[in-house]
Design a protein around this motif. Structure first.
Motif, mmCIF file in Angstrom:
data_model
loop_
_atom_site.group_PDB
_atom_site.id
_atom_site.type_symbol
_atom_site.label_atom_id
_atom_site.label_comp_id
_atom_site.label_asym_id
_atom_site.label_seq_id
_atom_site.Cartn_x
_atom_site.Cartn_y
_atom_site.Cartn_z
ATOM 1 N N GLY A 1 2.678 1.415 0.683
ATOM 2 C CA GLY A 1 3.160 0.079 0.406
ATOM 3 C C GLY A 1 2.434 -0.533 -0.772
ATOM 4 O O GLY A 1 1.595 0.110 -1.419
ATOM 5 N N VAL A 2 2.757 -1.787 -1.055
ATOM 6 C CA VAL A 2 2.127 -2.550 -2.139
ATOM 7 C C VAL A 2 1.625 -3.858 -1.560
ATOM 8 O O VAL A 2 2.368 -4.587 -0.886
ATOM 9 C CB VAL A 2 3.124 -2.833 -3.280
ATOM 10 N N PRO B 1 2.889 -7.629 2.892
ATOM 11 C CA PRO B 1 3.038 -6.716 1.760
ATOM 12 C C PRO B 1 4.112 -7.197 0.793
ATOM 13 O O PRO B 1 5.100 -7.810 1.195
ATOM 14 C CB PRO B 1 3.437 -5.399 2.422
ATOM 15 N N LEU B 2 3.906 -6.900 -0.467
ATOM 16 C CA LEU B 2 4.942 -7.162 -1.463
ATOM 17 C C LEU B 2 6.101 -6.187 -1.273
ATOM 18 O O LEU B 2 7.272 -6.558 -1.415
ATOM 19 C CB LEU B 2 4.354 -7.027 -2.871
ATOM 20 N N MET B 3 5.783 -4.930 -0.947
ATOM 21 C CA MET B 3 6.834 -3.931 -0.774
ATOM 22 C C MET B 3 6.357 -2.818 0.143
ATOM 23 O O MET B 3 5.222 -2.369 0.045
ATOM 24 C CB MET B 3 7.241 -3.342 -2.132
ATOM 25 N N GLY C 1 5.443 2.552 -3.122
ATOM 26 C CA GLY C 1 4.114 2.015 -3.371
ATOM 27 C C GLY C 1 3.651 2.298 -4.783
ATOM 28 O O GLY C 1 4.437 2.673 -5.647
ATOM 29 N N HIS C 2 2.358 2.104 -5.034
ATOM 30 C CA HIS C 2 1.714 2.342 -6.334
ATOM 31 C C HIS C 2 2.490 1.635 -7.446
ATOM 32 O O HIS C 2 3.207 2.271 -8.227
ATOM 33 C CB HIS C 2 1.580 3.832 -6.627
ATOM 34 N N ALA C 3 2.316 0.333 -7.530
ATOM 35 C CA ALA C 3 3.201 -0.506 -8.342
ATOM 36 C C ALA C 3 2.465 -1.186 -9.490
ATOM 37 O O ALA C 3 1.230 -1.280 -9.513
ATOM 38 C CB ALA C 3 3.859 -1.564 -7.458
ATOM 39 N N ALA D 1 10.833 -6.923 1.968
ATOM 40 C CA ALA D 1 9.842 -6.039 1.329
ATOM 41 C C ALA D 1 10.374 -4.636 1.077
ATOM 42 O O ALA D 1 9.626 -3.790 0.595
ATOM 43 C CB ALA D 1 8.588 -5.969 2.199
ATOM 44 N N ARG D 2 11.638 -4.373 1.395
ATOM 45 C CA ARG D 2 12.169 -3.023 1.240
ATOM 46 C C ARG D 2 12.759 -2.822 -0.157
ATOM 47 O O ARG D 2 13.508 -3.677 -0.651
ATOM 48 C CB ARG D 2 13.230 -2.734 2.303
ATOM 49 N N PRO D 3 12.465 -1.702 -0.798
ATOM 50 C CA PRO D 3 12.985 -1.438 -2.141
ATOM 51 C C PRO D 3 14.485 -1.155 -2.089
ATOM 52 O O PRO D 3 14.980 -0.537 -1.142
ATOM 53 C CB PRO D 3 12.209 -0.203 -2.588
#
Length: 538
Positions: free
Chosen positions: A209-210, A228-230, A244-246, A300-302
């Motif tokens: 996640g982010v 979480p942001l995402m 993740g890893h944003a 928060a889901r892409p």
């Protein structure tokens, strides 16, 4: 508006680092044990991407020989200081140990196509470093690794100011944040008086996640956002997992977007698996009334489709998902190949002496961490066909050449032209005393087990076309006889070539490759023509 479709860079393209310079966006990815090191793409609209170069010379001495699978160059961070590009990255030489044995380097260039300065080592507290530029000052952010027994391997985020010219530390190192949940991959920006710290959270798997933290001071203390942001970890059916890893970027019009990694899993009886590896995606971001970033869609889901501002897309050098990214032909029209742990030898792809042909000279076997004579292309879709025409004359079982589905030295499928004893005769290792036969041998490697799945005698006096068809979880190897595909061996489980199978740490993605092996004196050569990898979204 233009609609992008995620992932925007498909197949093995993890740990994206995004920066805008003028009206162009640039994005760097991890390359791990593969060359070219640190591929870079560019875009005008965040939807259409083309290869723009790579950080040549990122591996000191031009070699990553000996690094373990999924070691090598981790999580480069790309930045722009108003005059030149900077990239910071770690070379990890131990995977799955407490130490990592990581060296962190910085290189700069006037353009992403180079020339890049020789890498200079900077403090190496852990991995996933980043640089922050502010008013002529330069800050290095990093994960702090505590290798001691009982220590926390992810022991917080630290920042060290560096002298811009010498890259030596200025003052002390500052601890910015520690968190009970694993956090890494720090990226720092300043907005409305806040230092906004974007963090990868929860590891690189399905819990990824982010998370965002912020402070009025660069050196902290940092307040962590309560949500979480995402992440997609709350919905195992969501089509984009491992999000993740944003990194955040602002458009010239003041809109905000987020680059991140994601994966498209296949369902298997053993659980979800992602043979395409971790890919690059883009999301739209807004800022709430309290100053925290949120995904535009309100959760928060892409999402797979995202609207981005219209812009004139660049003219791509080629078409098709497999060919387009990440490595197009070089200025001399060299093919877009990946190689393992060292660059390709110029003689492998020399178009003047052997037009349309690739000649590989055999060397170490596929399990080697030192010297592979292998050329690979990424697999970017769950339906893929790869084929190549091969001409070679192996005279011993120590010589072979062929087509592979490749994940790493402990996970691959190989259809090789090689030598074997006469049918019915046991293996006895004295082939020079007996008449043998030329065969296609299908070998499967799955961590601690290597198995011969099929042997098919063939006529090698003429060129032989080998192929493999991948449809979701199945991979079937074949060869052409009188224009007809003849299967070799059973259908194989393609999902074993993924991050999610086995017991060892895995961070890359599946490839289609050609290779040559000669374990005795490296005199054996194999000629390949028409190596193609066709990926189709279905």
């Amino acid at each position: 508006m233009t609609e992008l479709r995620n992932p925007v860079i498909r197949g093995f393209a993890p740990d994206p680092s995004l920066v805008r310079v003028g009206d162009l966006y640039y994005l760097a990815n991890s390359s791990f044990e593969w060359f070219p090191t640190i591929p870079i793409h560019r875009s005008r609209d965040l939807a259409h991407w083309e290869y723009a170069g790579h950080v040549e010379g990122a591996a000191p001495g031009g070699s990553l020989a000996g690094v373990p699978d999924s070691g090598g160059i981790w999580a480069p961070s790309l930045s722009w200081d108003g005059e030149r590009f900077w990239v910071v990255y770690s070379i990890v030489r131990s995977v799955g140990t407490p130490y990592f044995d990581a060296d962190t380097y910085v290189s700069t260039a006037p353009d992403v196509s180079g020339p890049w300065s020789p890498p200079r080592r900077v403090p190496s507290h852990g991995f996933d470093p980043a640089l922050h530029h502010e008013e002529g000052r330069l800050w290095l952010l990093n994960l702090q690794n505590d290798h001691r027994p009982g220590g926390r391997r992810f022991a917080g985020i630290v920042a060290t100011e560096l002298d811009r010219e010498t890259l030596t530390p200025v003052g002390t190192t500052h601890l910015l944040l520690q968190h009970d949940r694993l956090v890494e991959g720090p990226k720092l920006l300043k907005r409305n008086g806040w230092y906004v710290l974007v963090l990868a959270e929860g590891g690189t798997g399905f819990e990824h996640g982010v998370r965002v933290a912020r402070s009025r001071n660069l050196t902290g203390p940092y307040e962590l956002d309560e949500r979480p942001l995402m992440t997609a970890r709350d919905d195992p059916e969501w089509p984009l997992q491992k999000a993740g890893h944003a990194e955040l970027v602002e458009t010239p019009e003041g809109e905000w977007f987020l680059s991140h990694l994601a994966a498209r899993p296949l369902k298997t009886p053993e659980g979800p698996r992602c043979p395409l590896g971790r890919e690059t995606a883009i999301q739209a971001v807004t800022w709430d009334a309290e100053g925290w970033p949120r995904l535009r869609q309100g959760n928060a889901r892409p999402t797979i489709t995202v609207e981005v501002p219209d812009a004139e897309p660049p003219a791509f050098w080629g078409a098709g998902n497999c060919a387009r990214s990440p490595h197009p032909p070089a200025p001399d029209n060299a093919p877009p190949y990946y190689t393992l742990r060292s660059p390709a030898a110029p003689s492998w792809t020399d178009p003047t002496s052997r037009p349309g042909r690739l000649r590989l000279r055999g060397h170490h076997g596929p399990d080697s961490l030192w010297s592979h004579h292998l050329l690979a292309r990424r697999i970017t879709e769950h339906h893929t066909e790869a084929q190549v025409t091969l001409q070679a004359n192996p005279t011993t079982f120590t010589q072979s050449a062929g087509l592979l589905l490749w994940y790493n030295t402990a996970a691959y499928y190989a259809l090789d032209l090689t030598w074997a004893e006469p049918e019915g005769e046991a293996q006895h290792g004295q082939q020079w005393q007996h008449t043998g036969r030329t065969v296609l041998a299908l070998t499967t490697r799955d961590e601690n087990e290597t198995r011969r799945a099929a042997v098919q005698e063939v006529d090698a006096d003429t060129p032989l076309t080998l192929g493999v068809t991948v449809h979701r979880a199945e991979a079937q190897f074949w060869y052409l006889t009188d224009g007809t595909r003849t299967p070799v061996g059973p259908a194989l489980d393609f999902t074993r070539l993924s991050d999610d199978h086995g017991t060892r740490l895995r961070f890359t993605g599946a490839m289609a490759a050609i290779h040559a092996v000669d374990l005795v004196d490296a005199s054996f050569t194999a000629d390949f023509t028409d190596f193609r990898v066709i990926c189709t979204s279905v």
